[in-house]
Design a protein around this motif. Structure first.
Motif, short mmCIF file in Angstrom:
data_model
loop_
_atom_site.label_atom_id
_atom_site.label_comp_id
_atom_site.label_asym_id
_atom_site.label_seq_id
_atom_site.Cartn_x
_atom_site.Cartn_y
_atom_site.Cartn_z
N LYS A 1 0.82 -1.21 0.00
CA LYS A 1 0.00 0.00 0.00
C LYS A 1 0.85 1.26 0.00
O LYS A 1 0.55 2.23 -0.69
CB LYS A 1 -0.93 0.00 1.22
N LYS A 2 1.93 1.25 0.79
CA LYS A 2 2.79 2.43 0.85
C LYS A 2 3.43 2.70 -0.51
O LYS A 2 3.52 3.84 -0.95
CB LYS A 2 3.86 2.24 1.92
N LYS B 1 0.79 4.12 -2.93
CA LYS B 1 0.49 5.53 -2.64
C LYS B 1 1.61 6.44 -3.12
O LYS B 1 1.36 7.53 -3.64
CB LYS B 1 0.27 5.71 -1.14
N HIS C 1 -6.32 3.00 -10.55
CA HIS C 1 -5.86 1.66 -10.91
C HIS C 1 -6.39 1.31 -12.29
O HIS C 1 -7.46 1.78 -12.70
CB HIS C 1 -6.35 0.63 -9.88
#
Length: 237
Positions: free
Chosen positions: A17-18, A21, A89
């Protein structure tokens, strides 16, 4: 024949996730490439600029390089941010030019309905795209339907759309495409006077109980001592 457009993609190393982002902050779009047989998938990344150029091209088939192999793909799924419309996405599906694919294409309405120009109605398009099956090379950019003959109260279904014989319609034919309906009339609100307001005095205050009656009685009463003075005068006469 469907237009084609080349886009540059890279294999994505950031999978958490990091990492995702961070890619978005850098103006990149994370995505997944699926092989034509759907047996394998590869995390990819594409720049926002390249994506928007591809969309503006009007193409439905895109040429990419996966490793050292060139591949034709379709944009199968694109996710947008609900507020900013930023692309979050994208899914790319590999295709073979000799195998039919399912895809959705836009429907454009042309002409001015008589129900709008002469009868004061409004046009409502219930279906903006239809699903079809065809070979990748036969995918149209869009389809058009003439609605100039629609009168007030008329509706047309998806089944009237004329498609090339190489294309099969998947969307049910009885799906409503467009209709001409009555224009909505704005209804002015009716102001109902409150019973309490009807009894308010000029200062906007409700008179105290019995206050109005006492004032009325004071106007009807003779001046204090009026009757007594009359009797006295009568006696003197």
């Amino acid at each position: 024949m469907a237009n084609e457009h080349k886009i540059d993609i890279n294999k994505r190393e950031s999978l958490g996730k990091k990492g995702v982002k961070q890619l978005r902050r850098e103006g990149m779009i994370p995505g997944i490439y699926y092989s034509p047989n759907s047996e394998s998938s590869t995390p990819i990344v594409i720049s926002q600029g390249d994506f928007h150029e591809a969309v503006k091209s009007g193409a439905r088939i895109f040429n990419i390089s996966v490793g050292e192999k060139k591949q034709n793909v379709l944009f199968k799924s694109v996710q947008y941010h609900p507020v900013t419309d930023q692309v979050l996405h994208i899914d790319l599906y590999g295709i073979r030019m000799d195998r039919a694919v399912n895809i959705k294409i836009p429907v454009h309405l042309i002409g001015d309905p008589i129900g709008v120009t002469e009868e004061g109605g409004v046009i409502s398009q219930a279906t903006t795209e239809i699903e079809i099956i065809c070979l990748p090379g036969d995918i149209p950019e869009f389809v058009e339907t003439d609605i100039s003959g629609l009168a007030l109260g008329d509706a047309i279904n998806v089944g009237i759309i004329q498609l090339d014989e190489k294309i099969t319609l998947v969307t049910p034919e009885d799906t409503v495409l467009a209709s001409v309906t009555h224009a909505m009339k704005e209804i002015e609100p009716v102001v109902v006077e409150d019973e309490d307001e009807a009894f308010m005095d000029e200062e906007g205050e409700v008179p105290a109980e019995g206050e109005g009656d006492s004032e009325g009685e004071s106007r009807d009463k003779p001046a204090e001592g009026g009757d007594a003075s009359k009797e006295k005068d009568a006696g003197s006469e």
